[in-house]
Structures are given as C-alpha cells and as structure tokens.
Design a protein around this motif. Structure first.
Motif, PDB file in Angstrom:
ATOM      1  N   MET A 104       0.847  -1.199   0.000  1.00 52.32           N
ATOM      2  CA  MET A 104       0.000   0.000   0.000  1.00 52.32           C
ATOM      3  C   MET A 104       0.876   1.241   0.000  1.00 52.32           C
ATOM      4  O   MET A 104       1.836   1.328   0.766  1.00 52.32           O
ATOM      5  N   ALA A 105       0.571   2.181  -0.881  1.00 53.00           N
ATOM      6  CA  ALA A 105       1.379   3.398  -1.007  1.00 53.00           C
ATOM      7  C   ALA A 105       1.265   4.260   0.239  1.00 53.00           C
ATOM      8  O   ALA A 105       0.202   4.325   0.870  1.00 53.00           O
ATOM      9  N   SER A 106       2.355   4.933   0.588  1.00 50.44           N
ATOM     10  CA  SER A 106       2.376   5.805   1.755  1.00 50.44           C
ATOM     11  C   SER A 106       2.466   7.263   1.324  1.00 50.44           C
ATOM     12  O   SER A 106       2.682   7.575   0.142  1.00 50.44           O
ATOM     13  N   LEU A 107       2.322   8.162   2.280  1.00 45.96           N
ATOM     14  CA  LEU A 107       2.452   9.590   2.008  1.00 45.96           C
ATOM     15  C   LEU A 107       3.854   9.903   1.485  1.00 45.96           C
ATOM     16  O   LEU A 107       4.033  10.729   0.590  1.00 45.96           O
ATOM     17  N   LYS A 108       4.831   9.189   2.004  1.00 51.57           N
ATOM     18  CA  LYS A 108       6.220   9.385   1.574  1.00 51.57           C
ATOM     19  C   LYS A 108       6.394   8.981   0.118  1.00 51.57           C
ATOM     20  O   LYS A 108       7.117   9.642  -0.647  1.00 51.57           O
TER      21      LYS A 108
ATOM     22  N   VAL B  55       4.154   9.127  -2.217  1.00 48.28           N
ATOM     23  CA  VAL B  55       3.551  10.190  -3.034  1.00 48.28           C
ATOM     24  C   VAL B  55       4.515  11.364  -3.164  1.00 48.28           C
ATOM     25  O   VAL B  55       4.702  11.915  -4.256  1.00 48.28           O
ATOM     26  N   ALA B  56       5.104  11.760  -2.040  1.00 47.86           N
ATOM     27  CA  ALA B  56       6.038  12.889  -2.053  1.00 47.86           C
ATOM     28  C   ALA B  56       7.232  12.615  -2.958  1.00 47.86           C
ATOM     29  O   ALA B  56       7.658  13.484  -3.748  1.00 47.86           O
ATOM     30  N   GLN B  57       7.777  11.404  -2.894  1.00 47.26           N
ATOM     31  CA  GLN B  57       8.929  11.054  -3.721  1.00 47.26           C
ATOM     32  C   GLN B  57       8.578  11.054  -5.207  1.00 47.26           C
ATOM     33  O   GLN B  57       9.334  11.579  -6.030  1.00 47.26           O
ATOM     34  N   LEU B  58       7.436  10.479  -5.553  1.00 47.21           N
ATOM     35  CA  LEU B  58       7.027  10.417  -6.953  1.00 47.21           C
ATOM     36  C   LEU B  58       6.742  11.809  -7.515  1.00 47.21           C
ATOM     37  O   LEU B  58       7.076  12.106  -8.673  1.00 47.21           O
ATOM     38  N   ALA B  59       6.145  12.673  -6.696  1.00 52.12           N
ATOM     39  CA  ALA B  59       5.816  14.026  -7.158  1.00 52.12           C
ATOM     40  C   ALA B  59       6.997  14.971  -7.072  1.00 52.12           C
ATOM     41  O   ALA B  59       6.970  16.065  -7.652  1.00 52.12           O
TER      42      ALA B  59
ATOM     43  N   VAL C  34       8.179  16.380  -4.241  1.00 50.04           N
ATOM     44  CA  VAL C  34       7.876  17.459  -3.304  1.00 50.04           C
ATOM     45  C   VAL C  34       8.066  16.951  -1.876  1.00 50.04           C
ATOM     46  O   VAL C  34       8.334  15.764  -1.662  1.00 50.04           O
ATOM     47  N   SER C  35       7.877  17.839  -0.918  1.00 53.82           N
ATOM     48  CA  SER C  35       8.012  17.451   0.494  1.00 53.82           C
ATOM     49  C   SER C  35       6.722  16.835   1.016  1.00 53.82           C
ATOM     50  O   SER C  35       5.658  16.956   0.408  1.00 53.82           O
ATOM     51  N   LEU C  36       6.844  16.181   2.182  1.00 52.03           N
ATOM     52  CA  LEU C  36       5.659  15.615   2.823  1.00 52.03           C
ATOM     53  C   LEU C  36       4.645  16.713   3.175  1.00 52.03           C
ATOM     54  O   LEU C  36       3.435  16.517   3.072  1.00 52.03           O
ATOM     55  N   MET C  37       5.140  17.883   3.594  1.00 49.33           N
ATOM     56  CA  MET C  37       4.272  19.001   3.931  1.00 49.33           C
ATOM     57  C   MET C  37       3.470  19.458   2.715  1.00 49.33           C
ATOM     58  O   MET C  37       2.276  19.779   2.829  1.00 49.33           O
ATOM     59  N   THR C  38       4.105  19.442   1.560  1.00 46.90           N
ATOM     60  CA  THR C  38       3.409  19.859   0.337  1.00 46.90           C
ATOM     61  C   THR C  38       2.284  18.890  -0.013  1.00 46.90           C
ATOM     62  O   THR C  38       1.203  19.293  -0.427  1.00 46.90           O
ATOM     63  N   VAL C  39       2.544  17.585   0.161  1.00 48.09           N
ATOM     64  CA  VAL C  39       1.493  16.592  -0.092  1.00 48.09           C
ATOM     65  C   VAL C  39       0.333  16.819   0.877  1.00 48.09           C
ATOM     66  O   VAL C  39      -0.842  16.766   0.480  1.00 48.09           O
ATOM     67  N   SER C  40       0.652  17.082   2.138  1.00 47.24           N
ATOM     68  CA  SER C  40      -0.381  17.331   3.131  1.00 47.24           C
ATOM     69  C   SER C  40      -1.215  18.552   2.757  1.00 47.24           C
ATOM     70  O   SER C  40      -2.444  18.548   2.874  1.00 47.24           O
TER      71      SER C  40
ATOM     72  N   GLN D 230      -1.116  19.805  -9.363  1.00 47.36           N
ATOM     73  CA  GLN D 230      -1.309  18.791 -10.401  1.00 47.36           C
ATOM     74  C   GLN D 230      -0.259  17.688 -10.303  1.00 47.36           C
ATOM     75  O   GLN D 230      -0.544  16.514 -10.568  1.00 47.36           O
ATOM     76  N   ALA D 231       0.972  18.057  -9.903  1.00 48.76           N
ATOM     77  CA  ALA D 231       2.036  17.058  -9.757  1.00 48.76           C
ATOM     78  C   ALA D 231       1.687  16.065  -8.637  1.00 48.76           C
ATOM     79  O   ALA D 231       1.845  14.843  -8.788  1.00 48.76           O
ATOM     80  N   VAL D 232       1.193  16.597  -7.518  1.00 45.19           N
ATOM     81  CA  VAL D 232       0.802  15.738  -6.402  1.00 45.19           C
ATOM     82  C   VAL D 232      -0.409  14.897  -6.781  1.00 45.19           C
ATOM     83  O   VAL D 232      -0.481  13.703  -6.468  1.00 45.19           O
TER      84      VAL D 232
END
Length: 334
Positions: free
Chosen positions: A1-5, A7-11, A13-19, A34-36
């Motif tokens: 299962m994908a994690s928040l981390k 998503v951040a790595q693929l996009a 960006v930082s974890l804060m940006t994904v949040s 759009q990247a996220v």
C-alpha cells in the motif's frame, strides 16, 4: 500500500506539500497541485476522506454525531434523510454513532468527526432531549435534529409535540369521548409537557361542558425506558375494578399502546367498541400491525433529518428551534 512518503517522492515534493495538497490545495500553485494529484492517482493513494477531493470527487461533507440514532430502529430515518439529502446536492455524509453517558467513547467519536474535516456537523438524537455540544465541534456550523441545546445559539429541528397531541385530543372530542386515561412517557421529557398541554387544550377548547370531562394523568418515572411500566397504572386499575371508568386510553407512545391492547383484550374489552386506544410515534409503521389498526401520531424523523441537512447545505443563518408538524395516522382504535 502506497504511503504519504511514496507520493512525495514520486511528485518530487516534500511531505508538507502533499499534506497541503490534500487539505489546503488553494495554498499551492496549480503546477504543484497537479504534480501531487498525478502521483496520488498513479499510486492509488487515498489516506482519508478528505483526500477524495484531490482525486476529483466534488462536493462538501457533513459529519453526523449520532447519539443512539443509528442503533434505534424508529429514529434511524433521521440518518436516511440526511444521506439522501446530501447526495441530492452532491455533498457527502458520514455517521459516527455513540452514547452520551460514555465520556471516553464520546471523545473518540468527536475526534473521528474532526479528522474527516467536515464542512458542517449535525447532532442527531434517538429521542428528544437537551444535549451538550462538545467544545471541539463548536468551531463548525452546527444543526440539531431531534434535540436541543443550551450551550450555544444553534438551529434545531424537533417534533411539534403540542400540535401532534392536540390533533388526537381534538379527534377524541369530535368522536364524543369524555373520560380519557392518559398514560404518559417519563415526566421529565421535553415532549411530555408539550403533549399534556396540547391534549388538555384540545379537550377543554372543544368541550362546552367542562364538568363533563374527566382526564386522569399517569406519568412514568424520570428517564424510564421500560414502557411496560408505562402501562402499569392500567394493570392496577384492571385488578381493582370490574369495569373501567374510562372510555379511551391515551398512550404516550405506541409501545405503551401495545401493552394496553393486550391488557384490555385479555380482560374481555373490545377495541374500540368498549374502550378506545390511541398511541404516539408510529414507530416503524407499527400502527398497521395492531388489530384493529392503531390511531396514532407519526414523529417526523425524516423531515427532521432532511431539514437539518438543508440548514447546512443552504447555509441558513437562523438559530431558531423549528417545530415540525407531526401527522395524525388514522386507524380504527377509536
């Protein structure tokens, strides 16, 4: 299962940006958003209900704090009405059911509601009472269904119990009844006072000869839920007297009426030829299951849920207590 981390790595960006993309997308540039979003779609990552917005699901959310409503058959229509109404307007709803007498469970329920980041809160109760509004929920727009509060000015949608019982009283007067025995629900319930007042005013407003009317009132103990006890005065009367000096039994709810039916029939009384019976609630359409069908009043559970949802969807600003009409259900018991 994908994690928040992930998503951040693929996009990139930082974890804060994904949040921020999940919870406050307006704070990001369209390019970053759009990247996220592409990363979330590619990974199939959905962390919570709020994340659905970023996956293209439109609409706002109403959280429902259900105080026993989801586990009480005759009041569950409140929740059904909320769900159908929010869907009609493209909104979403979710229900957290809990009970007022369990502080730990209530606190957990409130935290769950907040975690979904609702646009508004409906507090719904299985029976009309005064409720406390948890402090943490007071930051949201709130509407109440089948309950009221003294904590803050907030709109509530409740049954018009005065009107409902007035209708029964008026019907009985028109049919010529003069000696009602009223078996009430608990004396400390909000509905009890309103129903007693409505019934008496109907009887005495319509009856020209006041001395010809005899109304006897019996009340259940405070907060009682044993409705067999609600019919106990009738049991005592049947044991003490060969013939009842009443022509109609007015029951505080259909459960008391159910017991009254059995008691009267078992003692040889015919309904309504010898004595009439009325109920209140029309719990899950039960009036038609009585033989003969019970004359009762229907609590407007669906309308209460619908109006509470519309209050939030339409962003109504009033903080009034709205009393909703209770329909008279005509049976053959009087």
């Amino acid at each position: 299962m994908a994690s928040l981390k992930d998503v951040a790595q693929l996009a990139g960006v930082s974890l804060m940006t994904v949040s921020r993309a999940l919870n406050n997308p307006d704070k990001l540039s369209d390019k970053t958003y759009q990247a996220v979003k592409r990363a979330i779609d590619q990974l199939g990552y959905v962390p919570n209900f709020a994340a659905q917005n970023i996956r293209g699901v439109t609409g706002k959310t109403i959280g429902v704090l259900s105080l026993g409503t989801a586990t009480t058959p005759f009041s569950v229509e409140i929740l059904l009405a909320i769900e159908k109404t929010v869907r009609k307007f493209g909104w979403h709803s979710y229900v957290i059911n809990t009970f007022e007498n369990d502080e730990a469970e209530m606190e957990q329920a409130v935290e769950q509601l907040i975690s979904h980041r609702p646009n508004g809160i409906i507090i719904a109760r299985n029976g009309l009472k005064i409720v406390q509004v948890p402090e943490k929920l007071r930051q949201f727009p709130i509407a109440l269904a089948n309950c009221v509060t003294e904590d803050l000015p907030v709109a509530s949608y409740i049954p018009d119990d005065y009107q409902g019982q007035y209708k029964i009283g008026k019907l009985l007067v028109e049919k010529g009844y003069k000696k009602p025995l009223f078996l009430h629900i608990p004396h400390n319930y909000i509905a009890t006072k309103a129903r007693k007042k409505g019934f008496e005013q109907a009887f005495f407003a319509e009856e020209t000869d006041k001395s010809a009317v005899k109304i006897s009132h019996y009340f259940m103990q405070a907060d009682g839920e044993d409705y067999f006890e609600g019919a106990k005065p009738l049991i005592d009367l049947l044991q003490r007297h060969k013939k009842l000096d009443y022509d109609v039994i007015v029951c505080g709810n259909d459960r008391i009426a159910f017991v009254a039916y059995q008691l009267l029939l078992s003692h040889g009384y015919r309904i309504p030829e010898d004595i009439a019976v009325t109920g209140y609630d029309n719990m899950v359409g039960i009036a038609r299951l009585f033989i003969p069908p019970l004359t009762t009043v229907e609590l407007p559970h669906y309308a209460m849920g619908e109006q509470a949802a519309l209050h939030l969807i339409e962003e109504r600003e009033d903080t009034e207590c709205h009393k909703i009409t209770c329909p008279l259900i005509m049976g053959k018991s009087c």
